[in-house]
Scaffold this active site. Sequence first.
Site, mmCIF file in Angstrom:
data_model
loop_
_atom_site.group_PDB
_atom_site.id
_atom_site.type_symbol
_atom_site.label_atom_id
_atom_site.label_comp_id
_atom_site.label_asym_id
_atom_site.label_seq_id
_atom_site.Cartn_x
_atom_site.Cartn_y
_atom_site.Cartn_z
ATOM 1 N N GLU A 158 -10.574 1.999 2.860
ATOM 2 C CA GLU A 158 -10.749 1.570 1.471
ATOM 3 C C GLU A 158 -10.562 0.043 1.380
ATOM 4 O O GLU A 158 -11.398 -0.654 0.832
ATOM 5 C CB GLU A 158 -9.711 2.296 0.605
ATOM 6 C CG GLU A 158 -9.784 1.959 -0.863
ATOM 7 C CD GLU A 158 -8.584 2.507 -1.636
ATOM 8 O OE1 GLU A 158 -7.589 2.916 -0.992
ATOM 9 O OE2 GLU A 158 -8.634 2.492 -2.875
ATOM 10 N N HIS A 159 -9.427 -0.450 1.927
ATOM 11 C CA HIS A 159 -9.125 -1.888 1.944
ATOM 12 C C HIS A 159 -9.024 -2.354 3.387
ATOM 13 O O HIS A 159 -8.311 -1.724 4.175
ATOM 14 C CB HIS A 159 -7.782 -2.183 1.278
ATOM 15 C CG HIS A 159 -7.657 -1.655 -0.123
ATOM 16 N ND1 HIS A 159 -6.870 -0.574 -0.439
ATOM 17 C CD2 HIS A 159 -8.217 -2.070 -1.278
ATOM 18 C CE1 HIS A 159 -6.947 -0.349 -1.743
ATOM 19 N NE2 HIS A 159 -7.751 -1.226 -2.285
ATOM 20 N N ASP A 186 -6.256 -6.183 -6.379
ATOM 21 C CA ASP A 186 -5.903 -5.125 -7.327
ATOM 22 C C ASP A 186 -5.930 -5.630 -8.764
ATOM 23 O O ASP A 186 -6.095 -4.841 -9.690
ATOM 24 C CB ASP A 186 -4.479 -4.610 -7.046
ATOM 25 C CG ASP A 186 -4.459 -3.631 -5.899
ATOM 26 O OD1 ASP A 186 -5.525 -3.069 -5.589
ATOM 27 O OD2 ASP A 186 -3.374 -3.425 -5.313
ATOM 28 N N GLN A 223 0.833 -1.197 0.000
ATOM 29 C CA GLN A 223 0.000 0.000 0.000
ATOM 30 C C GLN A 223 0.868 1.249 0.000
ATOM 31 O O GLN A 223 0.633 2.185 -0.765
ATOM 32 C CB GLN A 223 -0.885 -0.020 1.259
ATOM 33 C CG GLN A 223 -2.143 0.770 1.112
ATOM 34 C CD GLN A 223 -3.003 0.238 -0.023
ATOM 35 O OE1 GLN A 223 -3.061 -0.965 -0.260
ATOM 36 N NE2 GLN A 223 -3.614 1.132 -0.765
ATOM 37 N N HIS A 266 -51.755 20.895 -8.930
ATOM 38 C CA HIS A 266 -51.544 19.460 -8.770
ATOM 39 C C HIS A 266 -52.885 18.770 -8.503
ATOM 40 O O HIS A 266 -53.221 17.757 -9.123
ATOM 41 C CB HIS A 266 -50.598 19.186 -7.598
ATOM 42 C CG HIS A 266 -49.147 19.420 -7.915
ATOM 43 N ND1 HIS A 266 -48.671 20.605 -8.390
ATOM 44 C CD2 HIS A 266 -48.068 18.600 -7.810
ATOM 45 C CE1 HIS A 266 -47.356 20.510 -8.571
ATOM 46 N NE2 HIS A 266 -46.967 19.298 -8.222
ATOM 47 N N HIS A 313 2.496 2.980 -3.184
ATOM 48 C CA HIS A 313 1.694 3.705 -4.173
ATOM 49 C C HIS A 313 2.070 5.167 -4.242
ATOM 50 O O HIS A 313 2.124 5.767 -5.311
ATOM 51 C CB HIS A 313 0.199 3.633 -3.794
ATOM 52 C CG HIS A 313 -0.521 2.511 -4.451
ATOM 53 N ND1 HIS A 313 -0.706 2.453 -5.803
ATOM 54 C CD2 HIS A 313 -1.115 1.404 -3.950
ATOM 55 C CE1 HIS A 313 -1.385 1.347 -6.100
ATOM 56 N NE2 HIS A 313 -1.638 0.691 -5.000
#
Lengths: 431, 431
Positions: free
Chosen positions: B328-329, B362, B260, B421, B263
Amino acid sequence: MVRIDSRDPDFAQSFARLLTMKREISEDVDDAVRRIIADVVAKGDEALVEYTSRFDRLGASFSAERLRIGADEVAAAVEACPPEAIEALRLAAERIETFHRAQKPADHKATDALGVTAGWRWTALESVGLYVPGGTASYPSSVLMNAVPARVAGVPRIVMVVPTPDGILNPLVLAAAHLAGVDEIYRIGGAQAVAALAYGTATIEPVAKIVGPGNAWVAAAKRRVFGQVGIDMIAGPSEVLILADGEANPDWIAADLLAQAEHDTAAQSVLITDSGDLAEAVEKAVERALTTLPRADIARASWRDYGAIIRVRDFDEAVPLVDRIAPEHLEIETKDAETLSLKVRNAGAIFLGSHTPEAIGDYVGGPNHVLPTARSARFSSGLGVLDFMKRTTVLACTPESLRALGPAAITLGRSEGLEGHARSVAIRLNL
Amino acid sequence: MVRIDSRDPDFAQSFARLLTMKREISEDVDDAVRRIIADVVAKGDEALVEYTSRFDRLGASFSAERLRIGADEVAAAVEACPPEAIEALRLAAERIETFHRAQKPADHKATDALGVTAGWRWTALESVGLYVPGGTASYPSSVLMNAVPARVAGVPRIVMVVPTPDGILNPLVLAAAHLAGVDEIYRIGGAQAVAALAYGTATIEPVAKIVGPGNAWVAAAKRRVFGQVGIDMIAGPSEVLILADGEANPDWIAADLLAQAEHDTAAQSVLITDSGDLAEAVEKAVERALTTLPRADIARASWRDYGAIIRVRDFDEAVPLVDRIAPEHLEIETKDAETLSLKVRNAGAIFLGSHTPEAIGDYVGGPNHVLPTARSARFSSGLGVLDFMKRTTVLACTPESLRALGPAAITLGRSEGLEGHARSVAIRLNL
């Protein structure tokens, strides 16, 4: 009101002009909104009380203790409503609930031949804030349309905010909140209410997502807090597109065009027809109906500035026009209305046949009346249960399935220059 | 890297600090982006060619004819790729497709006791534009993750844009586009590419929605064109949270934390464990693994600035922490990992057991790797088939069912001050 005809040589240009008409009045309130949000973040309840007492004219004695609307006040409001209105709201709530229950999504899990288990799980948002405007735009039906799907989704905490300018609050709004199962109600509005929902104060716990309509200040505040919390769409002025053939009743069509136009001077009502006679008859019927309509000033301005009647050779020619307009509401009052409806790709909601006026869908049909406007039905849907849930994917490999898939992952990780990715797989395979 | 312990008296504050760490580097490019978009709207291809030749250094001879990447160029790129990489991409594409096929939503239609028919119909977006970054962040796996769900949804026109700085383009990106069934590819990037997709030029037809990752310019452009077209989420730096007990392998955990961290210096890797021994062993393993990692500079900065090891008494104590982080993960490498996973509400994707490193997800797991970051898993989901479809609700009343429902709609319309209406219903019932 413009009259255009697909047989006109300049039809393409006239239609494109109709499509790109700018109906939004954009007030530049962004700087003020930024200051209000910063104030609520820094000073919490103190800022919230100050803005609320000032903007809603609630007096110097207004305090944090009075922010929340208690159960007794809600009960008193329900008592104060006409029983007939309560019954109508109850019917609406039940029908909306039944319709939205069918939207609850299913979880999924499957194990493939390699032994990899993959799937997903849907969970409800932990909390939701519902913004309800004050004054004349304080619609109990919108409370139901926002809160009922959240409750069906299983959201454990539904918070409502509604401003009470001069201390006035529509009791039907509280009744609707009660019927829909809203858990907490606060008498706040504007950017300060959005900030309180997003960041929290001593009195108000923050929520995970904010939904509901509002004025320019509310819209600007929602855009600003997006990311910190989720938001729903930012709705523009309402619109209806009616497809009708020569068999349609011109007075009914006129009533539907005006029901849309009475919302707002920026609302838009468009008729597409293959019948010159109907076009003419509807135009006259609109003028007639306007003479007795209470909100005639608003409806007349909307019809004059944004209304349109489009003549086409046949309805096959109309389908691509509908898809380009991507209307929020589409009424189809033609022969074989359902068959025609299946050819349409872009529309928020479709109303089939001459006995389904759009107003039925606003209240008691069952489907949601919060719908994509301004051509956004090309890429988005009306509000529903999925807006109050989110999906978590789940993946599980066995040692054997990792051995089967690992080499491809290692190859791709290395080809992307991400050796650390490759190693996290390789280390488990002794590669 | 911070070490915090739920037994510490100041744990609540340390954890809150970790949650509110600001990892986004916000470049202020909004004014420049506004100018670029206005230029592309006003001058079309001419502006697109000018910006592209300047920003990507493609020379004075670059012209509109060269904007599109032709089938021959794609075929040549596929030829130029290592066969092993093509095979890995093909496996990934197949698995992503199988997983996403199960996401295709069902239409619904039901007629109730009153005779009201209500339901909805899902349709694919008419067109989608996929942004692919240039240079080192040009990931073929992301092409698959964005394009395959769009194709599964049934989007008839999938357009890809990818800048080619100095004329260079990763051939695997073209191979992935080919495998995923992308219909048109253009060698453009930045805000000018987003503007071309949103508004169209002579060469490029506009699309209904733009998806895919990009730098600050692309993100700012997507925010600006939102409304004109749909956009996906704006992704922040990537993050992983690992729950592991004393039985976990510290070297494997360290590899996952670094996968991770490599990145981006703004990525975040966090371990929560109930074992002091594991905490210590992982810390050492990270240092060891960093000595040989090619992207060690990036990974070390990320781990130093944003990494964390959190000690808890037990994993029940960890669950509310996970929900507040909303990672996220989420990797779960504990006994009874699946049972523990069911207690979690907020996570983009969960990886179960010690043989499911996040990197498998991934590339070749099947689930999507485009996931909500920066705590937005509290209110949003990863990319999927639903992002490329929209729902149109359908309502049809018979004369009898309108008679049954009409009075309630009339009551509610009048109670909201919308007489038009009420009349659109009443006129059909002779009321």
